[in-house]
Design a protein around this motif. Structure first.
Motif, PDB file in Angstrom:
ATOM      1  N   ARG A   1       5.447   2.962  10.778  1.00  0.00           N
ATOM      2  CA  ARG A   1       4.382   2.225  10.096  1.00  0.00           C
ATOM      3  C   ARG A   1       3.186   1.991  11.034  1.00  0.00           C
TER       4      ARG A   1
ATOM      5  N   LEU B   1      -4.889  11.252  -4.472  1.00  0.00           N
ATOM      6  CA  LEU B   1      -3.920  10.156  -4.338  1.00  0.00           C
ATOM      7  C   LEU B   1      -4.428   9.097  -3.359  1.00  0.00           C
TER       8      LEU B   1
ATOM      9  N   ARG C   1       1.427   4.780   2.900  1.00  0.00           N
ATOM     10  CA  ARG C   1       2.819   5.085   2.583  1.00  0.00           C
ATOM     11  C   ARG C   1       2.906   6.243   1.593  1.00  0.00           C
ATOM     12  N   TYR C   2       2.142   6.116   0.504  1.00  0.00           N
ATOM     13  CA  TYR C   2       2.167   7.162  -0.518  1.00  0.00           C
ATOM     14  C   TYR C   2       1.683   8.484   0.054  1.00  0.00           C
TER      15      TYR C   2
ATOM     16  N   ALA D   1       7.060  20.495   1.360  1.00  0.00           N
ATOM     17  CA  ALA D   1       8.236  21.130   0.741  1.00  0.00           C
ATOM     18  C   ALA D   1       7.807  22.094  -0.356  1.00  0.00           C
ATOM     19  N   SER D   2       6.694  21.780  -1.047  1.00  0.00           N
ATOM     20  CA  SER D   2       6.257  22.663  -2.133  1.00  0.00           C
ATOM     21  C   SER D   2       5.663  23.957  -1.618  1.00  0.00           C
TER      22      SER D   2
ATOM     23  N   ILE E   1       4.432  10.083   2.042  1.00  0.00           N
ATOM     24  CA  ILE E   1       5.457  10.671   1.180  1.00  0.00           C
ATOM     25  C   ILE E   1       4.941  11.970   0.567  1.00  0.00           C
ATOM     26  N   TYR E   2       3.684  11.929   0.108  1.00  0.00           N
ATOM     27  CA  TYR E   2       3.144  13.123  -0.529  1.00  0.00           C
ATOM     28  C   TYR E   2       2.987  14.264   0.473  1.00  0.00           C
TER      29      TYR E   2
ATOM     30  N   ARG F   1      -0.188   0.705   1.030  1.00  0.00           N
ATOM     31  CA  ARG F   1       0.332   1.579   0.000  1.00  0.00           C
ATOM     32  C   ARG F   1      -0.269   2.973   0.114  1.00  0.00           C
TER      33      ARG F   1
ATOM     34  N   ILE G   1       4.910  14.900   2.884  1.00  0.00           N
ATOM     35  CA  ILE G   1       6.237  15.490   3.057  1.00  0.00           C
ATOM     36  C   ILE G   1       6.601  16.345   1.845  1.00  0.00           C
ATOM     37  N   ALA G   2       6.407  15.771   0.640  1.00  0.00           N
ATOM     38  CA  ALA G   2       6.736  16.514  -0.584  1.00  0.00           C
ATOM     39  C   ALA G   2       5.842  17.748  -0.714  1.00  0.00           C
TER      40      ALA G   2
ATOM     41  N   LEU H   1       6.294   6.895   8.255  1.00  0.00           N
ATOM     42  CA  LEU H   1       7.283   6.131   7.500  1.00  0.00           C
ATOM     43  C   LEU H   1       8.267   5.434   8.429  1.00  0.00           C
TER      44      LEU H   1
END
Lengths: 226, 215, 239
Positions: free
Chosen positions: C82, C143, C154-155, C165-166, C158-159, C151, C161-162, C79
């Motif tokens: 790039r 995903l 990028r997605y 966290a989960s 992000i996923y 895209r 990272i999320a 992120l």
């Protein structure tokens, strides 16, 4: 400025919802059908399901949440106005917060109907005394759902088959919320109250919300950054 | 998009032409900060977009094919909403002025869904002008505006020159916008193939360049 | 980075040496730790031979967390820069981490069968957590397959990272629930291990982490050579 933008965004979502009443009505109906199915799925029409009330309630609400979260950018997408939002000088964090608040309001609106029904449908034991504690649990869980849901619905927005992608992304992340919310509900509704257990689960929900808020704030810029 | 290097002065109105697939709309979307350039820099109204997109966005007015308003809100609700997003101080007075200007005062309390396409696009024109942008980005405006809207837009473009507002107009009909513009840029396959002042330009040259890049 | 057309010798790609070195280290460590765990380490008095699977079970579990952590960092770096090489690293890490997680669930299930006589125990937090983790990271590939290019990367970042966290949230939620409902059947195990067991446990852990790095290097090397080949083909076609 930011607050004015936030209020405008939330008010716009609620106005659209009040005009069409699509999302909340569908969510409530879905939740009721879900509970009926669960009841027959357990095959215990006469048994006391009080022991399972936490699980029944949060399974229902988790799937209902997926439905609501899936609608969260539907106005922008179907009415093709997302570009109009994105060219405006709105910090992405404000967009995130606005969508999360909208989802939170939908969830609360659904729960006002669903939680009493859960009590009527499934609970024979002491329940009404615990309604306040359950409401606090629900509010915390809703914040978790709203934050995670906003992030994942943003990710699913431009994918193919987005209606399928969202549950696949969102539900696994929701498992901890369901575990904790069901546990907390169980602790206060299923028989004698166990407040230390309830507190433990609620603290966990709070931690979940904080962690997902941080992740969302850190990454939300990139969601719309084409 | 490759090696596109353009500078726009205040008050300058640029017509952006080129065959389908040349990258006109993409370039406009990059200027509107909707697409991040993979390489190179973009400075809008003195702000480097990579560093301060929000500040740049505050001075942009973007008119797209779609009106970018909510069909299920009324004309006034739409303008109030965007007025709040842009933080305009004199929101309600400004909205009344603009509704008068685009001839929608009488329909202000009707949902946009009930509007004709031309009316919706006139509302879009009002939305674009709401925050007094200093750079107008127009994507084939005359294709979707009705007669009345087109005349209003022409007035805006004429006034832009003296107000020091710049404009980029993506167009298929160069002749239509030529009297309102100062400069013509023709894109072909993501490159600038012509960049000249419109005054005294030879239509034959434009046509030749145009045909040379048409696949 | 791009191999030159004029070199006569074998074309070398960046990272080839690292892949060879880590491959060797991983092989040695895996062989040594396998021998150690199954032949040298003392046998557990209560659980017997089946307890030996524990070394690898836990080591693989921790190695998969390392992989997800690497993927998360790669996502953050993607992120920021790039640069698609970070996307490569992110995807490769998650692919290997997922493989490891599936192994954790399988070895855990074997263990459950041997210890408790049943293939699946919902009261064992480790098994349940890893099932959730597998679900989280399978979704990563779903995903990825439904978006394109910029895209997609990028997605995915992000996923990643999320998702990372989960992971602690899943761990913790399962354990919070366990601690209230049941006494935890089997706790981590590090604290009261005899020293020789601990040595072999650390050995197995090192082997699994080295294996992860080696697999990652090989995977990235494969992507690089594919890309280099692609560029060569284009150049040859253009003449």
């Amino acid at each position: 400025m930011r607050r004015r933008q936030l209020i405008a965004l939330v008010r716009k979502d609620l106005r659209l919802e009040l005009r069409t009443r699509e999302t909340i009505v569908a969510m409530v109906l879905f939740a009721i059908v879900m509970m009926v199915i669960l009841q027959f799925g357990f095959g215990t029409r006469d048994d006391d399901l009080t022991r399972f009330v936490g699980g029944l309630m949060w399974v229902t609400l988790a799937f209902t949440a997926v439905l609501g979260v899936g609608r969260s950018y539907v106005a922008e997408r179907e009415q093709r106005v997302l570009d109009g939002l994105l060219v405006a000088p709105v910090p992405r964090m404000v967009m995130l917060a606005a969508k999360a608040i909208a989802i939170l309001i939908y969830m609360v609106a659904v729960e006002v109907v669903v939680i009493p029904l859960v009590g009527i449908f499934f609970v024979q034991g002491p329940y009404w005394g615990a309604i306040g504690w359950i409401a606090i649990t629900a509010l915390l869980a809703d914040i978790c759902i709203a934050l995670a849901g906003t992030l994942f619905s943003g990710l699913a927005l431009f994918t193919r088959a987005r209606d399928l992608i969202l549950p696949v992304l969102f539900l696994p992340a929701l498992v901890p919320v369901v575990i904790a919310a069901a546990g907390a509900t169980h602790a206060v509704a299923g028989g004698p109250h166990d407040m230390s257990e309830w507190r433990g689960y609620c603290l966990f929900l709070l931690g979940y919300a904080i962690l997902f808020a941080l992740v969302s704030i850190a990454t939300y810029d990139a969601v719309f950054d084409d | 998009m490759d090696g596109v290097d353009l500078d726009l002065a205040p008050g300058e109105r640029l017509a952006l032409a080129g065959p389908n697939g040349a990258g006109k709309s993409t370039l406009l979307r990059i200027l509107a900060t909707l697409i991040r350039p993979q390489a190179g820099t973009l400075t809008v109204l003195g702000t480097d977009v990579a560093a301060g997109a929000r500040q740049a966005r505050g001075g942009l007015g973007y008119l797209a094919h779609d009106p970018l308003v909510y069909p299920d809100l009324t004309a006034r609700q739409n303008l109030e909403f965007f007025g709040d997003l842009y933080g305009i101080p004199d929101r309600d007075a400004r909205i009344d002025d603009l509704l008068d200007h685009v001839g929608l005062r009488g329909r202000a309390e009707d949902t946009v869904r009930t509007f004709s396409r031309g009316m919706a696009q006139r509302l879009a024109l009002a939305r674009m002008l709401l925050h007094r942008p200093r750079l107008l980005l127009l994507d084939e405006p005359h294709a979707s505006l009705d007669q009345r809207g087109a005349l209003l837009l022409d007035d805006q473009l004429r006034a832009a020159r003296s107000d020091g507002r710049a404009a980029v107009i993506v167009t298929h009909e160069v002749e239509r916008v030529a009297p309102l513009c100062d400069r013509l840029v023709v894109l072909g396959a993501g490159r600038v193939v012509l960049d000249e002042p419109i005054a005294g330009i030879d239509p034959a040259v434009v046509r030749r360049r145009y045909e040379a890049v048409t696949p | 980075m791009t191999p030159s057309l004029t070199t006569d010798g074998p074309v070398r790609l960046r990272g080839e040496r690292a892949a060879i070195i880590w491959g060797t280290i991983a092989t040695v460590l895996v062989v040594v730790s396998t021998i150690g765990v199954f032949l040298v380490a003392p046998e557990d008095a209560d659980q017997g031979i089946i307890q030996r699977i524990f070394y690898f079970h836990v080591a693989i579990a921790i190695a998969s967390l390392v992989a997800y952590g690497v993927a998360c960092v790669a996502g953050i770096l993607y992120l920021r820069t790039r640069d698609r090489r970070w996307d490569d690293a992110c995807e490769a890490s998650i692919r290997i981490g997922l493989l490891f997680s599936v192994l954790v669930v399988i070895t855990g299930s074997i263990w459950a069968k041997a210890s408790w006589g049943t293939w699946w125990v919902w009261t064992d937090p480790r098994l349940v957590t890893y099932l959730i983790v597998v679900l989280i990271y399978v979704a990563y590939f779903v995903l990825r397959s439904s978006a394109e290019d910029d895209r997609k990367m990028r997605y995915s970042a992000i996923y990643a990272i999320a998702g990372f966290a989960s992971v602690p949230l899943s761990f913790y939620s399962v354990r919070v629930a366990e601690s209230f409902v049941h006494p935890v059947v089997f706790t981590g195990g590090g604290a009261n291990m005899p020293t020789s067991m601990l040595t072999w446990f650390i050995m197995a852990q090192a082997a699994m982490v080295a294996l992860f790095i080696a697999l990652l290097e090989v995977d990235l090397l494969g992507r690089r050579s594919e890309r280099a080949l692609h560029m060569l083909t284009i150049r040859l076609e253009r003449g």
